[in-house]
Enzyme design. Sequence first.
Site, PDB file in Angstrom:
ATOM      1  N   HIS A  70      43.730 110.818   7.444  1.00 11.71           N
ATOM      2  CA  HIS A  70      43.503 110.339   6.083  1.00 11.71           C
ATOM      3  C   HIS A  70      44.319 109.080   5.762  1.00 11.71           C
ATOM      4  CE1 HIS A  70      47.080 112.902   4.827  1.00 11.71           C
ATOM      5  NE2 HIS A  70      47.263 111.861   4.021  1.00 11.71           N
ATOM      6  N   ASP A  77      40.731  98.709  19.433  1.00 14.12           N
ATOM      7  CA  ASP A  77      39.722  98.512  20.473  1.00 14.12           C
ATOM      8  C   ASP A  77      40.222  98.996  21.837  1.00 14.12           C
ATOM      9  OD1 ASP A  77      37.942  97.451  18.674  1.00 14.12           O
ATOM     10  OD2 ASP A  77      38.540  95.372  19.049  1.00 14.12           O
ATOM     11  N   SER A  96      52.783 111.016   4.349  1.00  9.37           N
ATOM     12  CA  SER A  96      51.740 111.461   5.272  1.00  9.37           C
ATOM     13  C   SER A  96      51.874 110.715   6.597  1.00  9.37           C
ATOM     14  CB  SER A  96      50.359 111.192   4.675  1.00  9.37           C
ATOM     15  OG  SER A  96      50.130 111.999   3.554  1.00  9.37           O
ATOM     16  N   HIS A 114      65.918 149.331  34.164  1.00  5.67           N
ATOM     17  CA  HIS A 114      66.300 147.981  34.522  1.00  5.67           C
ATOM     18  C   HIS A 114      67.264 148.019  35.705  1.00  5.67           C
ATOM     19  CE1 HIS A 114      64.800 146.775  30.522  1.00  5.67           C
ATOM     20  NE2 HIS A 114      64.858 145.530  30.946  1.00  5.67           N
TER      21      HIS A 114
END
Length: 578
Positions: A109, A145, A231, A417
């Site tokens: 945005h 680009d 933002s 264990h």
Amino acid sequence: MTASKLESIEQQALARYRHLEKQRQAHPAADPEEMDKMLVRSSVINAQDTLSIERIINKNDLLPIAYLETGTKAGRAVCRTTLRNQNGQIQGHGTGFLVSPTLLLTNNHVLDIREAALYAAAEFNYENDENFAPREISSFGFEPDKLFITDEALDFTLVAIQPVAKNGKKISDFGYLPLLSQKGKVLEGEFVSIIQHPKGGPKAVTVRENEVRFLAPDFIHYVSDTEAGSSGSPVFNDQWVVVALHHAAISDPDDSTEWIANEGIRISSILNFLVEWNSANPHPLLAPLLQGVPDLASSVVPMEMGQLGEEWYSGVSGYDPAFLGEGFNVPLPELMAEVAQDRAPSKDGKPVLDYTHFSIAMSKKRRLAFYTAVNINGSELVDVKRGNDKWYFDPRLDKAFQSGPELYEKNDLDRGHLTRRQDPNWGVDAIRANEHTFHFTNCAPQHKNFNQKTWLGLEDYILKNAETHDLKVTVFTGPVFQENDPIYRDEFQIPAEFWKIAVMKKDGNSLSASAYLQTQRDMIGNLEFAYGEYQTYQVPIIQIEALAHLDFGELKAHDALAGKGTGIAIKQMEDIRL
């Protein structure tokens, strides 16, 4: 960006936040995968940050002073994004940050189309110095680009940036913020920091009291101070690792002038998107960003299958023979010739399986460990809670050489264990170490009374002494494999005896080794009913070598019972000879 688009983003964020609130109220119990998250969280902590585990587990607010310096360095890669139209008129501001030597990340945005990027600029050093004087701004244009990737659902845009600014500064002068792909870089209840350009103004930072409220698959919600212009800001954990891309403030639905939280997009979700995008459209500019990023969808084995993906074991330390200090090397034992062919190598041919602070050698025939070896650092022990007791197969070892749930279900056998759960839980890797002890490779069938009584007392004694006296201790543990061990469920032989050897420095200038043996033979005759007395004995190490078919080399020369023909019964811990 139109006001209606921003309003839509904020409404969606509010809906997600409310949904998570309702879920939390309906299911207040702890997340069953919390230890999995803690395991990942510990894996991205710098080993030198000795305060980090306390911050995560005990909510200690102490921070190393280097936190400020590191944050300042991280902030160099953050810039103000100035939006202009084709006539050069300013349309608004946002924030962005470099994530590779050539790429900048911000919100969809903020830069939603290539044309918007063509007229925008990334302004670095738009901030005040320590004397509150403005620094020289370096303004870079974008090169959409070359690369422009955007997604509205995750609200991010990744765009190429020019290498040289109008004032001649190079983009490489500002560094970049590397992105880590795994989830778990921050946990609910931790705090985040955000470097941003609020209202398009000079660079600012929020630190502390910015609590993470909720973690969703793609989003994170946190309480923090942000404003318009923020933002596209990076959201950091305490180690200044980027955990999210900030994109929306969540207003109180009952009072639009009040804000209840903020929302960011998880970096792991953005990277997953980019991995998929790059697989269909390979691009050279993405290579530095995605280097080392796995395709998580294919590499992680679902938890319900009882197996973790191999990436959970990358970089583990394993047992360290030099752990006790220079001149006190304690190598792993060698398997004697009569059992050497029974060793179960890992899939990549390694003779032992390395975990965090411990290692294991496995038997193919018995599908149990020949031995485990662990380093215990008493000065750095961390009290990691036990959690949900999930046990895992190790994907690095053929499953045919591991004994799983089919051995332990519906009987009085504990998954005992071998390397005790608490023993490797020290230092910044404590959480990962705790989880690593819950592998079927690290357990053996022990009657519940054996596992929870006298043997436990011995283990407590060793660990408490290590902690009380800040000792470093090396412990070897294993079962005794005998041909007459009882066969259970037509498939498994249950070891009747177990051994343990503890090694430490005595008076700081010599090694001390002591060996112990205990039987559960009276217990396993009838697994539905336990009877009979059982004792622990301290015995000469050479006796353990003969029983376990192991060679401990020079270690037996440091045995307190060296040369003794028989062992001594341990009725109380004071009976132990060191």
